[in-house]
Design an enzyme around this catalytic site. Sequence first.
Site, mmCIF file in Angstrom:
data_model
loop_
_atom_site.group_PDB
_atom_site.id
_atom_site.type_symbol
_atom_site.label_atom_id
_atom_site.label_comp_id
_atom_site.label_asym_id
_atom_site.label_seq_id
_atom_site.Cartn_x
_atom_site.Cartn_y
_atom_site.Cartn_z
ATOM 1 C CE1 TYR A 54 -3.065 -2.919 0.239
ATOM 2 C CE2 TYR A 54 -3.601 -2.326 2.379
ATOM 3 C CZ TYR A 54 -3.703 -3.231 1.331
ATOM 4 O OH TYR A 54 -4.597 -4.356 1.467
ATOM 5 C CD GLN A 177 -7.619 -8.380 3.962
ATOM 6 O OE1 GLN A 177 -7.284 -7.613 3.249
ATOM 7 N NE2 GLN A 177 -6.959 -8.642 4.981
ATOM 8 N N PRO A 207 -16.535 -4.146 2.075
ATOM 9 C CG PRO A 207 -16.786 -3.459 4.393
ATOM 10 C CD PRO A 207 -15.928 -3.764 3.283
ATOM 11 C CE LYS A 216 -19.576 7.344 -2.448
ATOM 12 N NZ LYS A 216 -18.326 7.896 -1.716
#
Length: 334
Positions: A54, A177, A207, A216
């Site tokens: 990351y 994961q 999620p 939105k």
Amino acid sequence: MEFRYLGNSGFKISEIIYGNWLTHASQVDDDTAGKSIHAALDAGISSFDTADAYANTAAETVLGNALKGERRESIEIFTKVYWPTGPGGKNDTGLSRKHIMESINGSLKRLGTDYVDLYQAHRFDYETPIEETMQAFGDIVRQGKALYIGVSEWNADQIRAGHKLATELGFQLISNQPQYNLLWRVIEKEVVPTCEELGLSQIVFSPIAQGVLTGKYVPGQPVPEGSRATDEKGGKNMISRWMRGDILAAVQNLKPIADELGLTLAQLAVAWVLQNPNVAGAIVGASRPEQIASNAAAAGVTLEATVLAKIDEAIGSVAETDPALTQSPAGRVA
């Protein structure tokens, strides 16, 4: 905050996990990232997920700096290894013994800790013998640099092979994961039953489907300014799959259900993944500290069977369930 055991172990994690993929050292400044992490702690979140890839290792540094001064025994830190890091040299990627051993040392230094609670294989490495990979993970556990080992986005056969080797080598493989949400359910048919049999839990990312499940994005209307769908640096591509009219319409169908329960759409989406008994925790991120408390409120929410049936009816056939799709559409480094 509620807590759950991770896999067939005595290790507990918070149901809501704070993750810093896409945000720290990239989309938000370090000060905002630090405030978000402390907002997570204030909300009762004790588990934090990151990865060496990351922001090319910088996200680990941001997390480590923000957690300085916290009682180490009271928090759980997860990181991962696989994707390219550093200058991208020939051994700067994959799950070879060389890359794993060098990567764990780098992660510990950046995180400012002597050990991580969970060290995860960020993807399956088709170019390295799995025996080599699992032997390296076993040595890291025995050295005390990681307490537990997990994987990410492995399919059922890969998980079974990894679990068998871990057992033979005397350590536990306790988690997977994957991406999992109302729109992406590919783990349900094969991965979840395999993990239930072997004693692994799911720690799920995305999620809320990269923000699509917040509602939105409304079909037929312009996307909100500053949203991920307008991010030309990568965010727009990551969620393009979810921006179909039929998917956005199905998400809007969830709003009356959430309203009736007194939940936001995001809270409903997070609560939904936590209804799966094989899910130990859901990873949420934040670009602003105030988002944390709202997401954390999904912990402990129980959705009755009638509500779950209404949700399935609202989503209809837009949910992806094909177990052959072993890699998520949310981006290569998730």
